[in-house]
Design an enzyme around this catalytic site. Structure first.
Site, short mmCIF file in Angstrom:
data_model
loop_
_atom_site.label_atom_id
_atom_site.label_comp_id
_atom_site.label_asym_id
_atom_site.label_seq_id
_atom_site.Cartn_x
_atom_site.Cartn_y
_atom_site.Cartn_z
N LYS B 187 1.49 -49.28 -55.39
CA LYS B 187 1.67 -47.95 -55.32
C LYS B 187 2.82 -47.42 -56.21
O LYS B 187 3.79 -47.66 -55.95
CB LYS B 187 2.06 -47.52 -53.93
CG LYS B 187 1.89 -45.97 -53.75
CD LYS B 187 0.78 -45.08 -54.22
CE LYS B 187 -0.06 -45.02 -52.94
NZ LYS B 187 -1.47 -44.35 -53.30
N ASP B 215 -1.18 -48.13 -59.08
CA ASP B 215 -1.69 -46.90 -58.73
C ASP B 215 -0.75 -45.67 -58.85
O ASP B 215 -0.09 -45.41 -57.91
CB ASP B 215 -2.32 -46.76 -57.45
CG ASP B 215 -2.87 -45.48 -56.86
OD1 ASP B 215 -2.81 -44.54 -57.98
OD2 ASP B 215 -3.17 -45.31 -55.81
N PRO B 216 -0.54 -45.10 -60.07
CA PRO B 216 0.53 -44.04 -60.17
C PRO B 216 0.09 -42.79 -59.41
O PRO B 216 0.74 -41.73 -59.77
CB PRO B 216 0.78 -43.95 -61.80
CG PRO B 216 0.05 -45.18 -62.43
CD PRO B 216 -1.04 -45.48 -61.31
N HIS B 314 -10.75 -47.69 -51.00
CA HIS B 314 -9.70 -46.97 -50.76
C HIS B 314 -9.04 -46.92 -49.49
O HIS B 314 -9.85 -47.34 -48.41
CB HIS B 314 -9.69 -45.52 -51.28
CG HIS B 314 -8.58 -44.50 -50.83
ND1 HIS B 314 -8.74 -43.60 -49.65
CD2 HIS B 314 -7.45 -44.23 -51.51
CE1 HIS B 314 -7.66 -43.05 -49.76
NE2 HIS B 314 -6.79 -43.31 -50.71
N ASN B 316 -5.91 -45.33 -46.56
CA ASN B 316 -4.73 -44.44 -46.02
C ASN B 316 -4.19 -45.26 -44.57
O ASN B 316 -4.72 -46.15 -44.43
CB ASN B 316 -5.30 -43.02 -45.59
CG ASN B 316 -5.21 -41.96 -46.69
OD1 ASN B 316 -4.45 -42.11 -47.63
ND2 ASN B 316 -6.38 -41.17 -46.73
N HIS B 343 -3.72 -50.20 -45.68
CA HIS B 343 -2.20 -50.14 -45.44
C HIS B 343 -2.08 -50.95 -43.82
O HIS B 343 -1.04 -50.72 -43.53
CB HIS B 343 -2.17 -48.55 -45.00
CG HIS B 343 -1.88 -47.61 -46.09
ND1 HIS B 343 -2.93 -47.33 -47.00
CD2 HIS B 343 -0.83 -47.09 -46.78
CE1 HIS B 343 -2.63 -46.58 -48.02
NE2 HIS B 343 -1.38 -46.25 -47.59
#
Lengths: 417, 417
Positions: B187, B215-216, B314, B316, B343
């Site tokens: 990240k 992933d900026p 993706h 979260n 995560h």
């Protein structure tokens, strides 16, 4: 629950002498019926276009599927692709997988006691609209003895001739009266564009509120298509494949306000990027038989929605298993909001499902609510239709050869006008 | 089988002080757990991102769903859209439908005694690869008393600090040793590009064979992105959202050989046509929570395949219900062949499923084979996590506000470099 066997039965059913760009429908049309037998004793049904090539492919993949989980559609598809190998074109592999996918879904639904529509996300409508599929046609089959028995006795069949605008209007009236169709599609590419445009005008006069479609099957040049579209402007819901190829369709699309539809220049996912890039079509006609199964067409629906394309449904001559599958599929695809094509009335009840043909009422078919596809195979009728197939000595659909018996110089080449 | 009730429970779970472009993860992360109760007594589970807006929307649609067939996903989706109305953005409506769809699929699977993957076409893999999700992080939560209890006690937490390349390499080693991850994602958007590029170089040295991602989160200008991509060339599997927007991503993509991925400029189907037209991205990160459910992401897979885009996933901060759903989804999507983001290890076992967290071994999670999602809700743990939520007095995720307690001048604006 695993696949124990795949019983593959070629069948033939009676079909009137319908005219198209390639020739004339023969007295017997071909299909293949798939019975997928599970070790639970449950049998799932599928139906595919006939012809020896697809039949051979189904027979070739059969043994590879035995022992596979009937729910493992992704793996079953992989096995079909691998069994046929890369020398078999992608479209042919997908066409082989399609009836197997339908049979698996039917078996799944029967095992779970849920309709196939539930397995695909749930029906969003209770009935699915179909369009009357109008054909120029001869009054009767000219040579019944050669290719089968039935209504091809030299006397006009129950439908009568339709060789001009009046004939098509009469046929439309018969189909609308009998089935309540609310949309009309004319199979074109048979006569010169003037006649077909006159036919559309006659249909418009006779049925002022029915959406109309015309499908010349790529018989026209780009120039002819543009000219015809100019004259048809304001009368058509859509014009289907006036000319061949994405380049040609794109040129026509740029010159007309009539939405163009296709089942010829977009026949698989790989065709879509170019079609989109070139604004070649406004509406794609999906067909689970060609696209690789029902799930694929659901995915096609999402793709069409994303790119603001309409979605309608293509049909070939077919029996009740395919009609049930088409109905479930249309029921779960929210954006499939054009009336679907179907040849179903033309088989004159020569079907293989219990209870006879699925009823078309008010132009629509009720989404079956029974387990699986919701139709049962009539083994006796299957036997009769298989015997009809055997009476042909195998064979392929040959609309051109059949036409040439009557019109020896008939040339199926396109563009013709 | 119809929906009798929807029990909606906001929960909070412990989360380390992970740094991102917006600030710092607070001590408690928020989720919402959905229990869809059918009149059969079967309960389907869903999980959604927390926050009062989504919670309010779920509560608002709840009564509209009572009495609906749990298999009628298409109709349920329509009801959700209508109940929320057009003043609720499409993305918010889809995010509301998503956990309901998952809960329905879980209930369907339990009713039918089949795993959810079977309802989506069948798993094509038995295990799903996930990537280690590396974060710059503080050693401990600075202000534990204010927002929750747990490992935020002023002493370094079990993960330790990661404030530079060495810290990230140590963190990666810990994650790889513990879970066997075969891919590493950093990240970014936290420090100046030089530092993050150095971090990637350090990871490359320490893990020569692991695919690497950065992933900026849109923190860079187009110019910075192009320069960074030049320096990163050859080291990355993909570069995710270096800059914001399809225009910007398109400009970067034209200037680099590193594939660009996104979950920021393509967050729904409507974003895809422009992204494709402008060659803005090579890889889309799907997320069933954002795209409107698991079926949608399956459809996205087809769409990506059609346009030759890659598909990744993706994540979260989330709990075990979401991990199970993500695993089923990846298992049935053949082209989802990048290791998925998750995560999950960061929640340190603070989960609500029976038996504790789903194991990640060899970098992958086994596709659950039980009925439905294959996970059971631990009511006691749910109660504990709900109490943790209540201890916050409601609230929203506020990474920026939390960071500002330590760095009062922190500005989350992007592009930052």
């Amino acid at each position: 629950v695993v696949i124990q066997d795949l019983v593959i039965t070629p069948v033939a059913f009676h079909d009137p002498p319908l005219l198209n760009v390639w020739g004339t429908h023969e007295p017997l049309a071909l299909r293949v019926i798939v019975q997928l037998v599970t070790d639970d004793g449950v049998v799932g049904l599928g139906e595919a276009p006939g012809g020896s090539a697809l039949l051979a492919r189904l027979l070739a993949v059969r043994e590879h599927l035995v022992g596979m989980d009937v729910f493992a559609l992704g793996r079953i598809e992989s096995v079909v692709h691998h069994a046929l190998g890369p020398h078999t074109g992608l479209g042919d592999r997908l066409a082989t997988f399609a009836p197997i996918e339908v049979a698996c879904l039917d078996a799944q639904g029967r095992l779970l006691d849920r309709p196939v529509s539930d397995l695909l996300g749930g029906a969003v409508r209770e009935r699915v609209d179909f369009a009357a599929y109008l054909f120029y046609k001869w009054s009767h089959h000219p040579d019944p003895g050669a290719t089968g028995s039935g209504p091809s006795d030299g006397e006009p069949d129950a439908w009568g001739a339709a060789l001009d605008p009046d004939g098509i209007v009469a046929q439309a009236r018969l189909l609308v009266d009998r089935y309540g169709f609310g949309s009309l599609k004319l199979k074109g590419g048979v006569y010169a564009p003037d006649i077909e445009i006159d036919t559309i005008a006659a249909l418009r006069d006779a049925f002022p509120d029915h959406p109309l479609r015309l499908d010349p099957n790529g018989a026209w040049t780009v120039e002819t298509s543009i000219d015809a579209a100019r004259r048809l402007s304001g009368t058509l819901e859509y014009l289907e494949d006036p000319t061949l190829g994405i380049e040609g369709m794109s040129a026509v699309a740029a010159a007309t306000d009539i939405p163009l539809a296709t089942n010829m220049c977009v026949v698989g996912f790989d065709d879509l990027p170019a079609a989109v890039r070139q604004d070649a079509v406004a509406i794609v006609l999906g067909d689970h038989h060609a696209w690789g199964g029902m799930r694929r067409v659901v995915e096609l629906g999402r793709l069409c929605r994303t790119w603001n394309l309409g979605l309608s449904m293509h049909s070939n001559s077919h029996l009740g298993i395919s009609l049930a599958a088409m109905t479930h599929l249309a029921a779960v695809t929210p954006t499939l909001d054009y009336a679907c094509d179907t040849h179903y009335p033309w088989n004159s009840g020569d079907d293989i499902i219990v209870g006879g043909p699925l009823p078309i009422e008010g132009g629509s078919v009720a989404v079956p609510t029974g387990a699986g596809l919701g139709v049962e195979l009539d083994e006796e009728r299957l036997h009769v239709l298989h015997e009809q197939y055997l009476s042909l000595g195998g064979g392929e659909r040959d609309d051109t050869g059949y036409r040439r018996r009557i019109e020896p110089g008939f040339d199926p080449a396109v563009p013709r006008w």
